[in-house]
Motif scaffolding. Structure first.
Motif, PDB file in Angstrom:
ATOM      1  N   LEU A 125       0.804  -1.214   0.000  1.00  0.00           N
ATOM      2  CA  LEU A 125       0.000   0.000   0.000  1.00  0.00           C
ATOM      3  C   LEU A 125       0.839   1.266   0.000  1.00  0.00           C
ATOM      4  O   LEU A 125       0.328   2.341  -0.235  1.00  0.00           O
ATOM      5  N   ALA A 126       2.105   1.133   0.269  1.00  0.00           N
ATOM      6  CA  ALA A 126       2.948   2.311   0.415  1.00  0.00           C
ATOM      7  C   ALA A 126       3.124   3.112  -0.876  1.00  0.00           C
ATOM      8  O   ALA A 126       3.015   4.339  -0.854  1.00  0.00           O
ATOM      9  N   LEU A 165      -8.854   1.597  11.021  1.00  0.00           N
ATOM     10  CA  LEU A 165      -9.224   1.354   9.631  1.00  0.00           C
ATOM     11  C   LEU A 165      -9.142   2.640   8.812  1.00  0.00           C
ATOM     12  O   LEU A 165      -8.662   2.641   7.678  1.00  0.00           O
ATOM     13  N   ARG A 166      -9.591   3.733   9.393  1.00  0.00           N
ATOM     14  CA  ARG A 166      -9.549   5.012   8.693  1.00  0.00           C
ATOM     15  C   ARG A 166      -8.101   5.412   8.377  1.00  0.00           C
ATOM     16  O   ARG A 166      -7.796   5.888   7.276  1.00  0.00           O
ATOM     17  N   LEU A 167      -7.209   5.188   9.324  1.00  0.00           N
ATOM     18  CA  LEU A 167      -5.797   5.528   9.121  1.00  0.00           C
ATOM     19  C   LEU A 167      -5.136   4.573   8.123  1.00  0.00           C
ATOM     20  O   LEU A 167      -4.277   4.985   7.334  1.00  0.00           O
ATOM     21  N   LEU A 168      -5.544   3.314   8.155  1.00  0.00           N
ATOM     22  CA  LEU A 168      -5.060   2.354   7.166  1.00  0.00           C
ATOM     23  C   LEU A 168      -5.387   2.829   5.759  1.00  0.00           C
ATOM     24  O   LEU A 168      -4.566   2.759   4.840  1.00  0.00           O
ATOM     25  N   ALA A 169      -6.615   3.289   5.599  1.00  0.00           N
ATOM     26  CA  ALA A 169      -7.083   3.726   4.285  1.00  0.00           C
ATOM     27  C   ALA A 169      -6.335   4.957   3.797  1.00  0.00           C
ATOM     28  O   ALA A 169      -6.284   5.221   2.594  1.00  0.00           O
ATOM     29  N   ARG A 170      -5.757   5.713   4.706  1.00  0.00           N
ATOM     30  CA  ARG A 170      -4.957   6.878   4.329  1.00  0.00           C
ATOM     31  C   ARG A 170      -3.539   6.487   3.954  1.00  0.00           C
ATOM     32  O   ARG A 170      -2.728   7.318   3.558  1.00  0.00           O
ATOM     33  N   GLY A 171      -3.211   5.182   4.081  1.00  0.00           N
ATOM     34  CA  GLY A 171      -1.907   4.684   3.681  1.00  0.00           C
ATOM     35  C   GLY A 171      -0.854   4.709   4.765  1.00  0.00           C
ATOM     36  O   GLY A 171       0.336   4.533   4.476  1.00  0.00           O
ATOM     37  N   LEU A 172      -1.260   4.906   6.027  1.00  0.00           N
ATOM     38  CA  LEU A 172      -0.288   4.948   7.111  1.00  0.00           C
ATOM     39  C   LEU A 172       0.228   3.557   7.454  1.00  0.00           C
ATOM     40  O   LEU A 172      -0.512   2.578   7.395  1.00  0.00           O
ATOM     41  N   SER A 173       1.488   3.481   7.818  1.00  0.00           N
ATOM     42  CA  SER A 173       2.081   2.225   8.279  1.00  0.00           C
ATOM     43  C   SER A 173       1.684   1.980   9.727  1.00  0.00           C
ATOM     44  O   SER A 173       1.129   2.865  10.401  1.00  0.00           O
ATOM     45  N   ASN A 174       1.975   0.786  10.234  1.00  0.00           N
ATOM     46  CA  ASN A 174       1.670   0.489  11.637  1.00  0.00           C
ATOM     47  C   ASN A 174       2.374   1.465  12.579  1.00  0.00           C
ATOM     48  O   ASN A 174       1.799   1.915  13.565  1.00  0.00           O
ATOM     49  N   ALA A 175       3.621   1.790  12.253  1.00  0.00           N
ATOM     50  CA  ALA A 175       4.380   2.708  13.104  1.00  0.00           C
ATOM     51  C   ALA A 175       3.737   4.098  13.110  1.00  0.00           C
ATOM     52  O   ALA A 175       3.634   4.747  14.163  1.00  0.00           O
ATOM     53  N   LEU A 181      -2.122   7.467  17.185  1.00  0.00           N
ATOM     54  CA  LEU A 181      -3.064   7.057  18.232  1.00  0.00           C
ATOM     55  C   LEU A 181      -2.431   7.012  19.627  1.00  0.00           C
ATOM     56  O   LEU A 181      -3.113   6.687  20.606  1.00  0.00           O
ATOM     57  N   PHE A 182      -1.120   7.282  19.702  1.00  0.00           N
ATOM     58  CA  PHE A 182      -0.396   7.249  20.987  1.00  0.00           C
ATOM     59  C   PHE A 182      -0.494   5.875  21.654  1.00  0.00           C
ATOM     60  O   PHE A 182      -0.760   5.754  22.851  1.00  0.00           O
ATOM     61  N   ASP A 203      -6.774  -9.037   3.790  1.00  0.00           N
ATOM     62  CA  ASP A 203      -5.556  -8.300   4.128  1.00  0.00           C
ATOM     63  C   ASP A 203      -5.829  -6.802   4.128  1.00  0.00           C
ATOM     64  O   ASP A 203      -6.964  -6.360   4.020  1.00  0.00           O
ATOM     65  N   ARG A 204      -4.761  -6.013   4.234  1.00  0.00           N
ATOM     66  CA  ARG A 204      -4.895  -4.559   4.355  1.00  0.00           C
ATOM     67  C   ARG A 204      -5.449  -3.926   3.087  1.00  0.00           C
ATOM     68  O   ARG A 204      -6.139  -2.915   3.152  1.00  0.00           O
ATOM     69  N   VAL A 205      -5.137  -4.494   1.939  1.00  0.00           N
ATOM     70  CA  VAL A 205      -5.676  -3.948   0.700  1.00  0.00           C
ATOM     71  C   VAL A 205      -7.200  -4.002   0.721  1.00  0.00           C
ATOM     72  O   VAL A 205      -7.885  -3.021   0.415  1.00  0.00           O
TER      73      VAL A 205
END
Length: 222
Positions: A125-126, A165-175, A181-182, A203-205
């Motif tokens: 996704l990167a 999920l919202r942050l995943l969709a923006r393409g953010l990595s786990n880190a 989200l602190f 999966d994430r896609v």
């Protein structure tokens, strides 16, 4: 334990070149090569690899149909190979369950990295081109039919899982999600796993596709 890979492409030079690059890595083993979709499907069934590099356009059975069958039958991760970054088939390949795609002119290091990332359960996704494809794909789907309302599909998620999920969709990595989200990366991985499990996603896609389809995230949103 080595990452087991099948390389499928109807161009022998491309297929051999990718195989040589991957075989040079201590943690990767190319268990088979295939020259068309039928051979690719047979190789996956026989060798049960971790990753299948699959050309989209091949004779006898195209990569799209092969990807659909492989993803339905096994846990093998599929990465599509394409010459053009806007190949029409890529949209359908993501829906079929592919974990991402690579252009055939991919750099050596990026090819190796992609195989390792996908084998570890992540998705490609990167690259900005992948995010553009997902966004454009959802525009097309939503123009054809009304999206499923978010509450109906996302109701099983906690507030923190929905935000993940919202942050995943923006393409953010786990880190990056952890920083936003602190929380720890381990906690993020737990949230991601819960999202996939509760929504029945591979999966994430597919998680990103779901976020767009339900309207949780809209194209062009920050």
């Amino acid at each position: 334990m080595s990452i087991r890979v099948v390389v499928a492409d109807d161009q022998e030079l491309v297929r051999s070149g990718f195989s040589m690059i991957l075989e040079a890595q201590q943690d990767i083993e190319v268990v088979a090569e295939a020259g068309d979709g039928l051979e690719a499907l047979a190789a996956v069934r026989r060798h049960t690899p971790d990753v299948l590099l699959l050309d989209i356009r091949m004779p006898h059975m195209d990569g799209l149909e092969a990807a659909r069958l492989v993803c339905a039958e096994s846990g093998c991760k599929v990465v599509m190979l394409t010459t053009f970054d806007l190949d029409e088939y890529v949209y359908e390949a993501l829906y079929a369950g592919a974990s991402g795609f690579l252009l055939k002119d991919v750099r050596r290091d990026d090819l190796v990295h992609a195989v390792r990332v996908v084998a570890a359960g992540d998705s490609l996704l990167a690259p900005s081109v992948t995010r553009r494809l997902v966004t454009d794909m959802i525009r097309r789907r939503r123009a054809e039919a009304a999206p499923e309302p978010a509450p109906a599909r996302l109701g099983a998620l906690t507030a923190r899982e929905e935000e993940t999920l919202r942050l995943l969709a923006r393409g953010l990595s786990n880190a990056e999600i952890a920083t936003t989200l602190f929380v720890s990366e381990h906690t993020v991985k737990t949230h991601v796993s819960n999202v996939l499990s509760k929504l029945g996603l591979r999966d994430r896609v597919q998680a990103v596709i779901c976020a767009y389809e339900t309207g949780l995230v809209t194209p062009g949103s920050p």
